[in-house]
Scaffold this motif. Structure first.
Motif, PDB file in Angstrom:
ATOM      1  N   PHE A  53      12.176  -7.379 -39.979  1.00 32.26           N
ATOM      2  CA  PHE A  53      13.158  -7.944 -39.056  1.00 32.26           C
ATOM      3  C   PHE A  53      12.957  -7.286 -37.693  1.00 32.26           C
ATOM      4  O   PHE A  53      12.986  -6.051 -37.585  1.00 32.26           O
ATOM      5  CB  PHE A  53      14.582  -7.720 -39.573  1.00 32.26           C
ATOM      6  CG  PHE A  53      14.869  -8.510 -40.819  1.00 32.26           C
ATOM      7  CD1 PHE A  53      14.972  -9.896 -40.780  1.00 32.26           C
ATOM      8  CD2 PHE A  53      15.013  -7.872 -42.045  1.00 32.26           C
ATOM      9  CE1 PHE A  53      15.223 -10.637 -41.927  1.00 32.26           C
ATOM     10  CE2 PHE A  53      15.266  -8.608 -43.203  1.00 32.26           C
ATOM     11  CZ  PHE A  53      15.372  -9.989 -43.144  1.00 32.26           C
ATOM     12  N   ARG A  56      13.720  -4.296 -30.807  1.00 35.54           N
ATOM     13  CA  ARG A  56      13.091  -3.977 -29.511  1.00 35.54           C
ATOM     14  C   ARG A  56      12.083  -5.029 -29.046  1.00 35.54           C
ATOM     15  O   ARG A  56      10.984  -4.684 -28.576  1.00 35.54           O
ATOM     16  CB  ARG A  56      12.384  -2.628 -29.601  1.00 35.54           C
ATOM     17  CG  ARG A  56      13.305  -1.482 -29.956  1.00 35.54           C
ATOM     18  CD  ARG A  56      12.456  -0.237 -30.053  1.00 35.54           C
ATOM     19  NE  ARG A  56      13.223   0.966 -30.286  1.00 35.54           N
ATOM     20  CZ  ARG A  56      12.680   2.134 -30.535  1.00 35.54           C
ATOM     21  NH1 ARG A  56      11.373   2.273 -30.585  1.00 35.54           N
ATOM     22  NH2 ARG A  56      13.419   3.193 -30.713  1.00 35.54           N
ATOM     23  N   GLU A  58      10.145  -6.914 -30.688  1.00 33.14           N
ATOM     24  CA  GLU A  58       8.933  -7.166 -31.484  1.00 33.14           C
ATOM     25  C   GLU A  58       8.852  -8.679 -31.690  1.00 33.14           C
ATOM     26  O   GLU A  58       9.880  -9.368 -31.700  1.00 33.14           O
ATOM     27  CB  GLU A  58       9.068  -6.509 -32.874  1.00 33.14           C
ATOM     28  CG  GLU A  58       8.930  -5.010 -32.873  1.00 33.14           C
ATOM     29  CD  GLU A  58       9.309  -4.403 -34.222  1.00 33.14           C
ATOM     30  OE1 GLU A  58       8.878  -3.288 -34.490  1.00 33.14           O
ATOM     31  OE2 GLU A  58      10.077  -5.021 -34.991  1.00 33.14           O
ATOM     32  N   TYR A  97      17.500   3.257 -37.851  1.00 38.01           N
ATOM     33  CA  TYR A  97      16.870   2.861 -36.576  1.00 38.01           C
ATOM     34  C   TYR A  97      17.377   1.516 -36.063  1.00 38.01           C
ATOM     35  O   TYR A  97      16.672   0.836 -35.302  1.00 38.01           O
ATOM     36  CB  TYR A  97      15.336   2.779 -36.710  1.00 38.01           C
ATOM     37  CG  TYR A  97      14.693   3.944 -37.413  1.00 38.01           C
ATOM     38  CD1 TYR A  97      14.661   5.215 -36.813  1.00 38.01           C
ATOM     39  CD2 TYR A  97      14.099   3.791 -38.663  1.00 38.01           C
ATOM     40  CE1 TYR A  97      14.064   6.277 -37.462  1.00 38.01           C
ATOM     41  CE2 TYR A  97      13.501   4.858 -39.311  1.00 38.01           C
ATOM     42  CZ  TYR A  97      13.487   6.098 -38.703  1.00 38.01           C
ATOM     43  OH  TYR A  97      12.896   7.159 -39.345  1.00 38.01           O
ATOM     44  N   TYR A 133       5.772   3.208 -34.486  1.00 37.87           N
ATOM     45  CA  TYR A 133       6.809   4.015 -33.823  1.00 37.87           C
ATOM     46  C   TYR A 133       6.668   5.506 -34.107  1.00 37.87           C
ATOM     47  O   TYR A 133       7.453   6.305 -33.614  1.00 37.87           O
ATOM     48  CB  TYR A 133       8.199   3.546 -34.264  1.00 37.87           C
ATOM     49  CG  TYR A 133       8.566   2.169 -33.771  1.00 37.87           C
ATOM     50  CD1 TYR A 133       8.546   1.859 -32.413  1.00 37.87           C
ATOM     51  CD2 TYR A 133       8.946   1.168 -34.656  1.00 37.87           C
ATOM     52  CE1 TYR A 133       8.880   0.590 -31.959  1.00 37.87           C
ATOM     53  CE2 TYR A 133       9.287  -0.102 -34.210  1.00 37.87           C
ATOM     54  CZ  TYR A 133       9.247  -0.382 -32.864  1.00 37.87           C
ATOM     55  OH  TYR A 133       9.586  -1.632 -32.416  1.00 37.87           O
ATOM     56  N   PHE A 137       5.580   5.305 -41.712  1.00 40.65           N
ATOM     57  CA  PHE A 137       5.976   4.514 -42.894  1.00 40.65           C
ATOM     58  C   PHE A 137       4.833   3.636 -43.396  1.00 40.65           C
ATOM     59  O   PHE A 137       4.524   3.621 -44.584  1.00 40.65           O
ATOM     60  CB  PHE A 137       7.197   3.632 -42.581  1.00 40.65           C
ATOM     61  CG  PHE A 137       8.477   4.410 -42.460  1.00 40.65           C
ATOM     62  CD1 PHE A 137       9.186   4.772 -43.594  1.00 40.65           C
ATOM     63  CD2 PHE A 137       8.969   4.790 -41.216  1.00 40.65           C
ATOM     64  CE1 PHE A 137      10.370   5.487 -43.493  1.00 40.65           C
ATOM     65  CE2 PHE A 137      10.148   5.500 -41.106  1.00 40.65           C
ATOM     66  CZ  PHE A 137      10.851   5.854 -42.242  1.00 40.65           C
ATOM     67  N   TYR A 138       4.228   2.882 -42.487  1.00 37.46           N
ATOM     68  CA  TYR A 138       3.136   1.989 -42.907  1.00 37.46           C
ATOM     69  C   TYR A 138       1.855   2.775 -43.182  1.00 37.46           C
ATOM     70  O   TYR A 138       1.059   2.387 -44.034  1.00 37.46           O
ATOM     71  CB  TYR A 138       2.902   0.872 -41.871  1.00 37.46           C
ATOM     72  CG  TYR A 138       3.915  -0.245 -41.995  1.00 37.46           C
ATOM     73  CD1 TYR A 138       3.688  -1.322 -42.851  1.00 37.46           C
ATOM     74  CD2 TYR A 138       5.118  -0.201 -41.303  1.00 37.46           C
ATOM     75  CE1 TYR A 138       4.626  -2.333 -42.994  1.00 37.46           C
ATOM     76  CE2 TYR A 138       6.071  -1.213 -41.434  1.00 37.46           C
ATOM     77  CZ  TYR A 138       5.814  -2.273 -42.290  1.00 37.46           C
ATOM     78  OH  TYR A 138       6.761  -3.263 -42.438  1.00 37.46           O
TER      79      TYR A 138
HETATM   80  N1  LIG Z   1      11.003  -4.213 -37.292  1.00 39.52           N
HETATM   81  C1  LIG Z   1      10.443  -3.133 -37.825  1.00 39.52           C
HETATM   82  N2  LIG Z   1      10.880  -2.672 -38.982  1.00 39.52           N
HETATM   83  C2  LIG Z   1      10.319  -1.541 -39.502  1.00 39.52           C
HETATM   84  C3  LIG Z   1       9.281  -0.850 -38.847  1.00 39.52           C
HETATM   85  C4  LIG Z   1       8.817  -1.381 -37.608  1.00 39.52           C
HETATM   86  O1  LIG Z   1       7.893  -0.883 -36.964  1.00 39.52           O
HETATM   87  N3  LIG Z   1       9.430  -2.513 -37.142  1.00 39.52           N
HETATM   88  N4  LIG Z   1       8.768   0.299 -39.416  1.00 39.52           N
HETATM   89  C5  LIG Z   1       7.508   0.829 -39.146  1.00 39.52           C
HETATM   90  O2  LIG Z   1       7.153   1.877 -39.533  1.00 39.52           O
HETATM   91  C6  LIG Z   1       9.626   1.020 -40.344  1.00 39.52           C
HETATM   92  C7  LIG Z   1      10.659   1.787 -39.539  1.00 39.52           C
HETATM   93  N5  LIG Z   1      10.015   2.776 -38.737  1.00 39.52           N
HETATM   94  C8  LIG Z   1      10.533   3.389 -37.618  1.00 39.52           C
HETATM   95  C9  LIG Z   1      10.132   4.664 -37.315  1.00 39.52           C
HETATM   96  C10 LIG Z   1      10.664   5.327 -36.223  1.00 39.52           C
HETATM   97  C11 LIG Z   1      11.584   4.694 -35.389  1.00 39.52           C
HETATM   98  C12 LIG Z   1      12.184   5.395 -34.216  1.00 39.52           C
HETATM   99  O3  LIG Z   1      13.002   4.834 -33.532  1.00 39.52           O
HETATM  100  N6  LIG Z   1      11.816   6.639 -33.938  1.00 39.52           N
HETATM  101  C13 LIG Z   1      12.360   7.412 -32.836  1.00 39.52           C
HETATM  102  C14 LIG Z   1      11.586   8.674 -32.587  1.00 39.52           C
HETATM  103  C15 LIG Z   1      11.025   9.316 -33.804  1.00 39.52           C
HETATM  104  C16 LIG Z   1      10.112  10.455 -33.465  1.00 39.52           C
HETATM  105  O4  LIG Z   1       9.392  10.405 -32.447  1.00 39.52           O
HETATM  106  O5  LIG Z   1      10.111  11.382 -34.254  1.00 39.52           O
HETATM  107  C17 LIG Z   1      12.298   6.681 -31.526  1.00 39.52           C
HETATM  108  O6  LIG Z   1      11.301   5.954 -31.293  1.00 39.52           O
HETATM  109  O7  LIG Z   1      13.221   6.877 -30.723  1.00 39.52           O
HETATM  110  C18 LIG Z   1      11.957   3.398 -35.675  1.00 39.52           C
HETATM  111  C19 LIG Z   1      11.424   2.746 -36.784  1.00 39.52           C
HETATM  112  C20 LIG Z   1      10.244   0.054 -41.299  1.00 39.52           C
HETATM  113  N7  LIG Z   1      10.822  -1.077 -40.657  1.00 39.52           N
END
Ligand SMILES: Nc1nc2c(c(=O)[nH]1)N(C=O)[C@@H](CNc1ccc(C(=O)N[C@@H](CCC(=O)O)C(=O)O)cc1)CN2
Ligand SMILES: Nc1ncnc2c1ncn2[C@@H]1O[C@H](COP(=O)(O)OP(=O)(O)OP(=O)(O)O)[C@@H](O)[C@H]1O
Length: 188
Positions: A53, A56, A58, A97, A133, A137-138
């Motif tokens: 889903f 930002r 995407e 997130y 990000y 995870f992936y």
């Molecule tokens: N739509 C969507 N869902 C997804 C992902 C994605 O990329 N897009 N993911 C893909 O993996 C996973 C979620 N992963 C994420 C990982 C970090 C952040 C995040 O906001 N991190 C913080 C900083 C973290 C750091 O630097 O330590 C930020 O960016 O402010 C968001 C999503 C699973 N679901």
């Protein structure tokens, strides 16, 4: 500058660029990405597809979720992704997130049933490497033996397709990259 810093700066710049897209461009280009996927034989042949889903700005794949495939979406649980079957009438729950997630009670999708993974990315390069990000995870999913053989398509807008990203040992190449312009297969 080290890898971590380079990736951090690149991530910041590209997320900013994506968030600066007008709502209209975002919608139109997302729609083109959906059309390109629908014309892609691997997509057409796939019964069960994992997606995401959008956050930002995407690429928004919502349009596809009512097409005739089984769709799976992740829940972030600790450092892993747990995949659940989801249909448009099913509930969505705010998760980590700010990403919505299927209910924890929704049926689990095991790797054996999955035919294709649509992978969200901040950027991809011509060799099929991706920048996410930074949560890994992936990276963790695509490195685990059960999931590593499933075909993957990175989903990005064309501006985020770059010649070469910094690459680290855990990065796995995607099989293809879909943008609003076309789908490119990665030669491995
Ligand atoms: N739509 C969507 N869902 C997804 C992902 C994605 O990329 N897009 N993911 C893909 O993996 C996973 C979620 N992963 C994420 C990982 C970090 C952040 C995040 O906001 N991190 C913080 C900083 C973290 C750091 O630097 O330590 C930020 O960016 O402010 C968001 C999503 C699973 N679901
Ligand atoms: N197979 C793995 N096992 C354990 N940790 C891993 C694995 N792959 C990556 N990581 C860790 O996860 C983090 C991923 O960082 P990286 O900057 O590569 O993420 P990314 O590809 O941008 O993010 P994401 O996959 O969440 O979209 C790193 O800190 C790394 O140490």
């Amino acid at each position: 500058m080290n890898f971590k810093e380079t990736k951090k700066q690149l991530r910041k710049k590209l997320i900013q660029e994506r968030e600066n897209l007008s709502k209209l461009d975002w919608k139109n280009n997302s729609q083109k990405i959906c059309k390109n996927l629908q014309n892609y034989p691997l997509f057409q042949q796939s019964k069960t597809i994992l997606a995401y889903f959008s956050i930002r700005q995407e690429p928004d794949l919502t349009y596809l979720f009512s097409t005739n495939h089984n769709w799976g979406f992740p829940r972030c649980v600790k450092k892993s992704l747990i995949w659940h079957f989801w249909q448009p009438q099913d509930p969505l729950i705010p998760g980590k997130y700010g990403i919505v997630e299927p209910s924890a009670n929704a049926p689990i999708l095991s790797h054996e049933t999955v035919d294709l993974i649509l992978v969200p990315a901040v950027a991809c390069d011509y060799n099929g490497y991706r920048l996410g990000y930074g949560g890994g995870f992936y990276d963790r999913l695509l490195n685990s033996p059960q999931w590593s053989s499933i075909p993957t398509v990175g989903i990005i807008f064309e501006f985020a397709l770059l010649p070469q990203l910094p690459c680290e040992p855990w990065d796995q190449q995607l099989q293809a990259i879909c943008t609003e312009n076309n789908i490119i297969s990665i030669c491995t």
